[in-house]
Design a protein around this motif. Sequence first.
Motif, mmCIF file in Angstrom:
data_model
loop_
_atom_site.group_PDB
_atom_site.id
_atom_site.type_symbol
_atom_site.label_atom_id
_atom_site.label_comp_id
_atom_site.label_asym_id
_atom_site.label_seq_id
_atom_site.Cartn_x
_atom_site.Cartn_y
_atom_site.Cartn_z
ATOM 1 N N ILE A 16 0.936 -1.206 -0.384
ATOM 2 C CA ILE A 16 0.149 0.041 0.123
ATOM 3 C C ILE A 16 0.532 0.797 -0.184
ATOM 4 O O ILE A 16 0.499 2.102 -1.186
ATOM 5 C CB ILE A 16 -0.603 -0.140 1.165
ATOM 6 C CG1 ILE A 16 -2.166 -1.417 0.713
ATOM 7 C CG2 ILE A 16 -1.611 1.453 1.195
ATOM 8 C CD1 ILE A 16 -2.551 -1.214 0.346
ATOM 9 N N LEU A 17 2.351 1.372 0.736
ATOM 10 C CA LEU A 17 2.953 2.302 0.389
ATOM 11 C C LEU A 17 4.124 1.445 1.022
ATOM 12 O O LEU A 17 4.392 1.118 1.736
ATOM 13 C CB LEU A 17 2.647 2.812 2.337
ATOM 14 C CG LEU A 17 1.408 3.662 2.401
ATOM 15 C CD1 LEU A 17 1.370 4.616 3.884
ATOM 16 C CD2 LEU A 17 1.096 4.851 1.559
ATOM 17 N N GLU A 18 5.154 2.443 0.037
ATOM 18 C CA GLU A 18 6.016 1.533 -0.543
ATOM 19 C C GLU A 18 7.402 3.386 -0.251
ATOM 20 O O GLU A 18 7.316 3.775 -1.349
ATOM 21 C CB GLU A 18 6.415 1.283 -1.107
ATOM 22 C CG GLU A 18 7.541 -0.024 -1.569
ATOM 23 C CD GLU A 18 7.481 -0.807 -3.115
ATOM 24 O OE1 GLU A 18 8.391 -1.322 -3.337
ATOM 25 O OE2 GLU A 18 6.531 -0.935 -3.602
ATOM 26 N N ASN A 19 8.291 2.615 0.797
ATOM 27 C CA ASN A 19 8.957 3.773 1.190
ATOM 28 C C ASN A 19 8.905 5.246 0.678
ATOM 29 O O ASN A 19 9.546 6.157 0.146
ATOM 30 C CB ASN A 19 11.044 3.719 -0.256
ATOM 31 C CG ASN A 19 11.328 2.780 0.374
ATOM 32 O OD1 ASN A 19 11.451 2.007 1.735
ATOM 33 N ND2 ASN A 19 11.598 1.506 -0.507
ATOM 34 N N VAL A 20 7.733 5.707 1.153
ATOM 35 C CA VAL A 20 6.525 6.745 1.450
ATOM 36 C C VAL A 20 7.924 7.950 2.114
ATOM 37 O O VAL A 20 8.103 7.413 3.516
ATOM 38 C CB VAL A 20 5.774 6.889 1.545
ATOM 39 C CG1 VAL A 20 5.229 8.328 1.794
ATOM 40 C CG2 VAL A 20 5.208 5.790 0.264
ATOM 41 N N SER A 21 8.673 8.823 1.791
ATOM 42 C CA SER A 21 9.160 10.242 3.354
ATOM 43 C C SER A 21 8.711 11.707 2.003
ATOM 44 O O SER A 21 7.770 11.288 0.992
ATOM 45 C CB SER A 21 10.840 9.889 2.308
ATOM 46 O OG SER A 21 10.768 9.091 2.871
ATOM 47 N N CYS A 22 8.005 12.647 2.697
ATOM 48 C CA CYS A 22 7.151 13.531 3.172
ATOM 49 C C CYS A 22 8.148 14.947 4.435
ATOM 50 O O CYS A 22 8.314 14.226 5.532
ATOM 51 C CB CYS A 22 6.342 14.137 2.297
ATOM 52 S SG CYS A 22 5.480 13.169 3.810
ATOM 53 N N SER A 23 8.325 15.730 3.908
ATOM 54 C CA SER A 23 8.087 16.652 5.195
ATOM 55 C C SER A 23 7.017 17.460 5.635
ATOM 56 O O SER A 23 6.627 18.323 4.389
ATOM 57 C CB SER A 23 9.478 17.796 5.169
ATOM 58 O OG SER A 23 10.962 16.558 5.359
ATOM 59 N N LEU A 24 6.364 17.863 6.295
ATOM 60 C CA LEU A 24 5.716 18.784 6.511
ATOM 61 C C LEU A 24 5.885 19.947 7.472
ATOM 62 O O LEU A 24 6.129 19.827 8.429
ATOM 63 C CB LEU A 24 3.990 17.615 7.029
ATOM 64 C CG LEU A 24 3.048 16.531 6.082
ATOM 65 C CD1 LEU A 24 2.872 15.681 6.995
ATOM 66 C CD2 LEU A 24 3.346 16.823 4.775
ATOM 67 N N GLU A 25 5.326 20.908 6.940
ATOM 68 C CA GLU A 25 5.647 22.283 7.908
ATOM 69 C C GLU A 25 4.597 22.430 8.941
ATOM 70 O O GLU A 25 3.456 22.669 8.948
ATOM 71 C CB GLU A 25 6.491 23.398 7.420
ATOM 72 C CG GLU A 25 8.217 22.948 6.310
ATOM 73 C CD GLU A 25 7.715 23.844 5.758
ATOM 74 O OE1 GLU A 25 7.991 25.101 5.396
ATOM 75 O OE2 GLU A 25 8.552 23.710 4.582
ATOM 76 N N ASN A 26 5.026 23.388 10.223
ATOM 77 C CA ASN A 26 4.131 23.854 10.489
ATOM 78 C C ASN A 26 3.829 24.751 10.556
ATOM 79 O O ASN A 26 4.374 25.457 9.266
ATOM 80 C CB ASN A 26 4.193 24.034 12.127
ATOM 81 C CG ASN A 26 5.156 23.029 12.866
ATOM 82 O OD1 ASN A 26 4.665 22.263 13.178
ATOM 83 N ND2 ASN A 26 6.707 23.215 13.914
ATOM 84 N N GLN A 27 2.100 25.465 10.783
ATOM 85 C CA GLN A 27 1.906 26.465 10.244
ATOM 86 C C GLN A 27 1.468 26.111 9.024
ATOM 87 O O GLN A 27 1.446 27.359 8.476
ATOM 88 C CB GLN A 27 2.264 27.667 10.197
ATOM 89 C CG GLN A 27 2.354 27.763 12.597
ATOM 90 C CD GLN A 27 2.613 29.078 12.589
ATOM 91 O OE1 GLN A 27 3.270 29.606 11.974
ATOM 92 N NE2 GLN A 27 2.797 29.594 13.814
ATOM 93 N N ARG A 28 1.544 25.800 8.338
ATOM 94 C CA ARG A 28 1.018 24.932 6.741
ATOM 95 C C ARG A 28 -0.405 24.452 6.269
ATOM 96 O O ARG A 28 -0.396 23.169 7.430
ATOM 97 C CB ARG A 28 2.394 24.659 6.139
ATOM 98 C CG ARG A 28 3.364 25.332 6.058
ATOM 99 C CD ARG A 28 4.003 25.252 4.293
ATOM 100 N NE ARG A 28 3.871 26.640 4.203
ATOM 101 C CZ ARG A 28 4.702 26.479 2.750
ATOM 102 N NH1 ARG A 28 5.657 25.897 2.825
ATOM 103 N NH2 ARG A 28 4.127 27.549 1.880
ATOM 104 N N ILE A 29 -0.915 23.981 5.785
ATOM 105 C CA ILE A 29 -2.370 23.477 5.240
ATOM 106 C C ILE A 29 -1.625 22.267 4.110
ATOM 107 O O ILE A 29 -1.444 23.115 2.816
ATOM 108 C CB ILE A 29 -3.707 24.790 5.142
ATOM 109 C CG1 ILE A 29 -4.080 25.592 6.231
ATOM 110 C CG2 ILE A 29 -4.760 23.343 4.272
ATOM 111 C CD1 ILE A 29 -5.207 26.566 5.765
ATOM 112 N N TYR A 30 -2.598 21.149 3.919
ATOM 113 C CA TYR A 30 -1.459 20.427 3.412
ATOM 114 C C TYR A 30 -3.407 19.765 3.085
ATOM 115 O O TYR A 30 -3.499 19.278 3.826
ATOM 116 C CB TYR A 30 -0.515 19.461 3.620
ATOM 117 C CG TYR A 30 0.265 19.682 4.350
ATOM 118 C CD1 TYR A 30 1.194 19.710 2.472
ATOM 119 C CD2 TYR A 30 1.252 20.012 5.178
ATOM 120 C CE1 TYR A 30 2.921 20.285 3.507
ATOM 121 C CE2 TYR A 30 1.924 20.497 5.466
ATOM 122 C CZ TYR A 30 3.080 21.276 4.814
ATOM 123 O OH TYR A 30 4.020 21.599 4.596
ATOM 124 N N ALA A 31 -3.446 19.002 1.612
ATOM 125 C CA ALA A 31 -4.150 18.355 1.612
ATOM 126 C C ALA A 31 -3.598 17.057 1.105
ATOM 127 O O ALA A 31 -2.802 16.632 0.161
ATOM 128 C CB ALA A 31 -5.265 19.022 -0.354
#
Length: 65
Positions: A16-31
């Motif tokens: 379902i997920l394979e080596n997923v990497s990301c960064s989510l910064e504070n005080q930002r909106i993501y979809a």
Amino acid sequence: MIEIINLSKKYGNNAILENVSCSLENQRIYALVGVNGIGKSTLLNAITQPASMDSGKVEIDPVNY
């Protein structure tokens, strides 16, 4: 900040997920969008319950989970 590093999750033989990497910064909106069965809920569960993943890690601010 939320740092997702090389997360992987399989259900049976289906990756379902394979080596997923990301960064989510504070005080930002993501979809998070995609078709059914692509792993959106699995990724969100990884953030709240990282021990349920097969491999990888989640860091929330400086804390490692």
